[in-house]
Write a protein that holds these residues in place. Structure first.
Motif, PDB file in Angstrom:
ATOM      1  N   TRP A  87      74.353  72.145  36.318  1.00 55.16           N
ATOM      2  CA  TRP A  87      72.856  72.241  36.634  1.00 55.16           C
ATOM      3  C   TRP A  87      72.060  72.875  34.508  1.00 55.16           C
ATOM      4  O   TRP A  87      71.166  73.932  33.896  1.00 55.16           O
ATOM      5  CB  TRP A  87      72.413  73.427  36.881  1.00 55.16           C
ATOM      6  CG  TRP A  87      72.327  72.764  38.615  1.00 55.16           C
ATOM      7  CD1 TRP A  87      72.854  72.316  39.358  1.00 55.16           C
ATOM      8  CD2 TRP A  87      71.090  73.444  39.959  1.00 55.16           C
ATOM      9  NE1 TRP A  87      72.610  72.181  40.979  1.00 55.16           N
ATOM     10  CE2 TRP A  87      71.623  72.938  41.121  1.00 55.16           C
ATOM     11  CE3 TRP A  87      70.065  74.681  39.627  1.00 55.16           C
ATOM     12  CZ2 TRP A  87      71.370  73.194  42.370  1.00 55.16           C
ATOM     13  CZ3 TRP A  87      69.616  75.005  40.963  1.00 55.16           C
ATOM     14  CH2 TRP A  87      69.690  74.238  41.898  1.00 55.16           C
ATOM     15  N   PHE A  88      72.998  72.700  34.051  1.00 56.28           N
ATOM     16  CA  PHE A  88      73.325  72.548  32.157  1.00 56.28           C
ATOM     17  C   PHE A  88      72.938  71.724  31.330  1.00 56.28           C
ATOM     18  O   PHE A  88      73.783  70.982  31.514  1.00 56.28           O
ATOM     19  CB  PHE A  88      73.556  74.257  31.761  1.00 56.28           C
ATOM     20  CG  PHE A  88      75.522  74.572  31.520  1.00 56.28           C
ATOM     21  CD1 PHE A  88      75.433  73.778  30.291  1.00 56.28           C
ATOM     22  CD2 PHE A  88      76.135  73.821  32.774  1.00 56.28           C
ATOM     23  CE1 PHE A  88      76.533  73.863  30.303  1.00 56.28           C
ATOM     24  CE2 PHE A  88      77.642  73.478  32.494  1.00 56.28           C
ATOM     25  CZ  PHE A  88      77.810  73.439  30.534  1.00 56.28           C
ATOM     26  N   LYS A  89      72.423  72.225  30.322  1.00 53.77           N
ATOM     27  CA  LYS A  89      73.513  71.245  28.691  1.00 53.77           C
ATOM     28  C   LYS A  89      72.750  72.460  28.119  1.00 53.77           C
ATOM     29  O   LYS A  89      71.898  72.917  27.493  1.00 53.77           O
ATOM     30  CB  LYS A  89      72.275  70.556  28.382  1.00 53.77           C
ATOM     31  CG  LYS A  89      72.513  69.707  27.514  1.00 53.77           C
ATOM     32  CD  LYS A  89      74.362  69.022  27.231  1.00 53.77           C
ATOM     33  CE  LYS A  89      74.111  68.166  25.860  1.00 53.77           C
ATOM     34  NZ  LYS A  89      76.311  67.615  25.830  1.00 53.77           N
ATOM     35  N   SER A  90      74.462  72.926  27.388  1.00 53.52           N
ATOM     36  CA  SER A  90      74.412  73.710  26.331  1.00 53.52           C
ATOM     37  C   SER A  90      74.271  72.901  24.570  1.00 53.52           C
ATOM     38  O   SER A  90      75.457  71.893  24.926  1.00 53.52           O
ATOM     39  CB  SER A  90      75.132  74.504  25.740  1.00 53.52           C
ATOM     40  OG  SER A  90      75.595  75.250  24.982  1.00 53.52           O
ATOM     41  N   LEU A  91      73.418  73.128  23.484  1.00 54.01           N
ATOM     42  CA  LEU A  91      73.634  72.150  22.209  1.00 54.01           C
ATOM     43  C   LEU A  91      74.202  72.548  21.799  1.00 54.01           C
ATOM     44  O   LEU A  91      75.330  72.167  20.624  1.00 54.01           O
ATOM     45  CB  LEU A  91      72.539  72.404  21.606  1.00 54.01           C
ATOM     46  CG  LEU A  91      71.268  71.874  22.915  1.00 54.01           C
ATOM     47  CD1 LEU A  91      69.425  72.038  21.790  1.00 54.01           C
ATOM     48  CD2 LEU A  91      71.392  70.364  23.399  1.00 54.01           C
ATOM     49  N   ASP A  92      75.670  73.811  22.032  1.00 54.57           N
ATOM     50  CA  ASP A  92      76.535  74.742  20.888  1.00 54.57           C
ATOM     51  C   ASP A  92      77.936  74.444  22.228  1.00 54.57           C
ATOM     52  O   ASP A  92      79.038  73.669  22.328  1.00 54.57           O
ATOM     53  CB  ASP A  92      76.039  75.414  20.229  1.00 54.57           C
ATOM     54  CG  ASP A  92      75.601  76.470  21.078  1.00 54.57           C
ATOM     55  OD1 ASP A  92      75.361  76.920  22.211  1.00 54.57           O
ATOM     56  OD2 ASP A  92      75.242  77.228  20.068  1.00 54.57           O
ATOM     57  N   ASP A  93      77.566  75.640  22.282  1.00 55.53           N
ATOM     58  CA  ASP A  93      79.351  76.229  23.499  1.00 55.53           C
ATOM     59  C   ASP A  93      79.504  75.866  24.523  1.00 55.53           C
ATOM     60  O   ASP A  93      78.387  75.734  24.869  1.00 55.53           O
ATOM     61  CB  ASP A  93      79.448  77.564  22.364  1.00 55.53           C
ATOM     62  CG  ASP A  93      79.627  78.507  20.915  1.00 55.53           C
ATOM     63  OD1 ASP A  93      80.265  77.367  20.647  1.00 55.53           O
ATOM     64  OD2 ASP A  93      78.932  79.547  21.192  1.00 55.53           O
ATOM     65  N   ILE A  94      80.649  76.270  24.867  1.00 56.25           N
ATOM     66  CA  ILE A  94      80.456  75.876  25.815  1.00 56.25           C
ATOM     67  C   ILE A  94      80.251  77.415  27.044  1.00 56.25           C
ATOM     68  O   ILE A  94      80.713  78.591  25.848  1.00 56.25           O
ATOM     69  CB  ILE A  94      82.212  75.482  26.445  1.00 56.25           C
ATOM     70  CG1 ILE A  94      83.573  76.448  26.099  1.00 56.25           C
ATOM     71  CG2 ILE A  94      82.990  74.630  26.021  1.00 56.25           C
ATOM     72  CD1 ILE A  94      84.844  75.759  26.713  1.00 56.25           C
ATOM     73  N   PHE A  95      80.659  77.618  28.043  1.00 59.52           N
ATOM     74  CA  PHE A  95      80.164  79.092  28.962  1.00 59.52           C
ATOM     75  C   PHE A  95      81.521  79.843  28.085  1.00 59.52           C
ATOM     76  O   PHE A  95      82.270  79.512  28.764  1.00 59.52           O
ATOM     77  CB  PHE A  95      80.668  78.770  30.488  1.00 59.52           C
ATOM     78  CG  PHE A  95      80.264  80.228  30.809  1.00 59.52           C
ATOM     79  CD1 PHE A  95      78.927  81.074  30.652  1.00 59.52           C
ATOM     80  CD2 PHE A  95      81.462  80.682  31.349  1.00 59.52           C
ATOM     81  CE1 PHE A  95      78.968  82.121  31.131  1.00 59.52           C
ATOM     82  CE2 PHE A  95      81.216  81.997  32.093  1.00 59.52           C
ATOM     83  CZ  PHE A  95      80.237  83.070  31.966  1.00 59.52           C
ATOM     84  N   TYR A  96      81.448  80.963  27.670  1.00 54.94           N
ATOM     85  CA  TYR A  96      82.487  82.388  27.625  1.00 54.94           C
ATOM     86  C   TYR A  96      82.910  83.751  27.961  1.00 54.94           C
ATOM     87  O   TYR A  96      80.700  83.767  27.632  1.00 54.94           O
ATOM     88  CB  TYR A  96      82.663  81.596  26.324  1.00 54.94           C
ATOM     89  CG  TYR A  96      81.838  82.217  25.166  1.00 54.94           C
ATOM     90  CD1 TYR A  96      81.827  83.779  24.693  1.00 54.94           C
ATOM     91  CD2 TYR A  96      81.431  81.866  24.683  1.00 54.94           C
ATOM     92  CE1 TYR A  96      80.800  84.062  23.629  1.00 54.94           C
ATOM     93  CE2 TYR A  96      80.140  82.013  23.734  1.00 54.94           C
ATOM     94  CZ  TYR A  96      80.168  83.064  23.289  1.00 54.94           C
ATOM     95  OH  TYR A  96      78.833  83.610  22.542  1.00 54.94           O
ATOM     96  N   PHE A  97      82.471  84.156  28.039  1.00 52.09           N
ATOM     97  CA  PHE A  97      82.045  85.799  28.113  1.00 52.09           C
ATOM     98  C   PHE A  97      82.663  86.231  27.380  1.00 52.09           C
ATOM     99  O   PHE A  97      83.747  86.645  27.027  1.00 52.09           O
ATOM    100  CB  PHE A  97      83.042  86.429  29.306  1.00 52.09           C
ATOM    101  CG  PHE A  97      82.003  88.099  29.417  1.00 52.09           C
ATOM    102  CD1 PHE A  97      81.433  88.007  31.025  1.00 52.09           C
ATOM    103  CD2 PHE A  97      83.096  89.710  29.250  1.00 52.09           C
ATOM    104  CE1 PHE A  97      81.035  89.845  31.345  1.00 52.09           C
ATOM    105  CE2 PHE A  97      82.476  90.166  29.731  1.00 52.09           C
ATOM    106  CZ  PHE A  97      81.527  90.493  30.099  1.00 52.09           C
ATOM    107  N   GLY A  98      82.200  87.302  26.677  1.00 54.25           N
ATOM    108  CA  GLY A  98      82.322  88.277  25.569  1.00 54.25           C
ATOM    109  C   GLY A  98      83.781  89.163  25.392  1.00 54.25           C
ATOM    110  O   GLY A  98      82.942  90.073  26.756  1.00 54.25           O
TER     111      GLY A  98
END
Length: 590
Positions: A503-514
């Motif tokens: 349910w998303f579209k990111s214009l840059d990164d993939i999902f990550y956790f700092g």
């Protein structure tokens, strides 16, 4: 005597027979037919038991009538009559129990509507999601290549031809996405099963956290101490506390949060959120030990955590790992188990207190927030040029348009709505001017409080909480995953909606956790480099991923060869790290 219990049981069994016949005429898969055959066999066994018990009831009733009318009260039949009555009542209780069991099975498993008791197989769900992912990668590749050809072309006829191909390809892509959605959620009812199973998992994890955070004796409980004073914005600080709670869960320690003097609210975490614990909120003056090797910390009463970047040694259970005991069930129902797992902790931490809950409800009503709606988070101010690139409003709206185009195939004439969140008040004016066919739900006062001059205020805190709250309740999210606020909204989406991994579209990164451990993908096909800047790998190689370029290619490093570069995304799959964590047997699965 009541016979409705018998009728109910017979109806359930008969409907299962009818269902089996229909499945035989319209088969789906071998798996489904095998499960249905098992159900049929069980149904026939239940039917035979019911018939047998029904015959016994008639026989018992006949004997009772004979005793009642053919013998006088003084004859020695009283004891026999009592025995027969007891047998009759026992048989009747068994029928009632059996009928109730059938009703429960029907309700929980959806036998009469979905044709299965346990949902589709794990292999089926993983394969279905992989088909969806690869088809999306294919579309991104085609679009990127054709766009590049168009931009380099000097022949107007060629440009028109490429535009025509792009238009038709986009329409095919939307049709394919719509069909995939129907297959996943509408055709065989597995969407309902998937959502119900995901909710059961959410309930289980939330109750485990409640159990962990409320020990029966705070004085003797082992604790994890976390200080909120990390010098960064709201999303970053929330993720810092999230990391602390994950550490507490994985070591079975109650988390104690030191939040007084919080830069957003001097009264601390509980000025907006519920307390992390009802029974254990302080260290009680006990001596604390810093996180370190197991030999130093296993027996420590209280362990104090540093920020995640300074954590040493680094345990395997840090994100993006998921718990081994839930891994199969979670992978069965969710396309991004790591995001779901992180989302559980963010959900527990951000439970609103009474005042905040009232504020959120009133703001939602005042803004006119209703579904369906696409959430758009436009990140600007100090972040652009430092942590993220500039993206125009048109780039965001392109994907909002695409989502509504697909949604309209099943819901013609839908009103297009966007919840617009930004730290730049000018974005709302631009969006309204350029997209008059949309209703933009937004509060520019929130945008103003997100500016640098008023960021660390009570109004700013409520504003960013409102943004993440409403963005997480949208049907689709367009944003940049380089933003902590965007990732918080995506994480909150997962426990709310079952499986919102797409349910998303990111214009840059993939999902990550700092501060996460390495994010690895697994090669499923051999790949030989075709151009400069690409890497080669063999099936089974591990590739540490650095990011998706959203054009059919990702960037990463082959762990075996040590070489870094681009590679075709479709030849790899996400490698989920399953780690042993406490199973909390005291908290039973409902």
């Amino acid at each position: 005597m009541k016979y409705w219990q018998v009728v109910t049981g017979l109806l359930v069994a008969w409907l299962l027979v009818i269902m089996y016949m229909s499945m035989s005429v319209f088969p789906n898969t071998n798996d489904t037919n095998q499960r249905t055959e098992i159900q049929l066999q069980r149904a026939l066994e239940e039917l035979e038991k019911l018939r047998s018990q029904n015959s016994e009831l008639h026989s018992l009733a006949k004997q009772i009538r004979e005793l009642k009318f053919e013998r006088s009260p003084n004859e020695d039949g009283g004891q026999e009559l009592a025995s027969l009555k007891e047998r009759l009542e026992q048989a009747q209780r068994q029928l009632v129990y059996r009928a109730q069991q059938q009703e429960v099975k029907q309700e929980v498993r959806g036998q009469l509507t979905t044709g299965n008791t346990d949902g589709p197989s794990l292999e089926h769900e993983v394969a279905r999601r992989e088909v969806e992912r690869v088809s999306e990668e294919f579309w991104m590749y085609i679009r990127a290549e054709l766009t590049q050809i168009k931009e380099q072309a000097s022949d107007p006829d060629l440009v028109r031809k490429v535009n025509n191909i792009l238009e038709i390809s986009a329409d095919i892509h939307k049709k394919l996405k719509n069909d995939q959605s129907k297959l996943a959620n509408m055709v065989d009812g597995t969407g309902k099963w998937r959502k119900k199973e995901a909710q059961r998992l959410t309930d289980l994890v939330q109750r485990r956290l409640e159990h962990l955070q409320n020990p029966p004796d705070c004085n003797t409980a082992k604790k994890m101490f976390c200080n909120l004073g990390k010098g960064c914005g709201y999303g970053c600080q929330l993720h810092h506390v999230t990391y602390c709670l994950i550490m507490a869960y994985a070591t079975q320690r109650t988390l104690i949060l030191q939040s007084e003097g919080w830069r957003y609210a001097s009264k601390g975490w509980e000025s907006v959120f519920l307390p992390l614990s009802k029974t254990c909120r302080t260290t009680g003056g006990q001596t604390t030990s810093r996180w370190g090797p197991n030999s130093m910390t296993d027996d420590a009463q209280i362990i104090e955590l540093p920020i995640v970047d300074s954590l040493s040694p680094r345990p395997r259970f840090l994100p993006l790992a998921i718990p081994e005991d839930l891994a199969d069930r979670l992978t069965h129902v969710h396309g991004d188990p790591s995001a779901w797992w992180v989302g559980q902790f963010v959900t527990y931490l951000t439970r609103p207190n009474a005042m905040l809950e009232q504020f959120l409800d009133e703001a939602k009503q005042k803004l006119g927030f209703t579904n369906p709606i696409v959430g758009v988070h436009v990140r600007r101010t100090d972040k652009v040029g430092m942590e993220a690139q500039f993206h125009s409003v048109d780039e965001y709206m392109r994907y909002a348009n695409e989502w509504f185009d697909i949604y309209e195939k099943q819901h013609p004439g839908v009103q297009r709505r966007v919840y617009l969140a930004s730290d730049d008040p000018g974005v709302l004016h631009e969006a309204k001017k350029n997209y008059p066919n949309y209703i933009f739900v937004s509060d520019n006062e929130v945008s103003k409080t997100a500016s640098l001059g008023s960021r660390y205020t009570d109004a700013s805190l409520r504003g960013v909480i409102l943004d993440t709250y409403l963005l997480s309740r949208c049907n689709y999210l367009v944003c940049t995953f380089s933003s902590q606020v965007c990732r918080v909204a995506y994480e909150l989406m997962q426990p709310l909606h079952g499986d919102a991994s797409e349910w998303f579209k990111s214009l840059d990164d993939i999902f990550y956790f700092g501060g996460q451990n390495a994010h690895n993908w697994l090669a499923v096909e051999d790949h030989q480099s075709r151009r400069e800047g690409e890497i080669s790998f063999n099936a089974g190689d591990t590739v540490g991923v650095a990011g998706n370029h959203w054009d059919g290619y990702s960037k990463g490093r082959n762990a075996k060869t040590g070489k870094s570069g681009l590679f075709p995304s479709y030849k790899t799959v996400n490698k989920i790290d399953r780690v042993k964590m406490p199973t909390y047997p005291e908290v039973t699965d409902l």
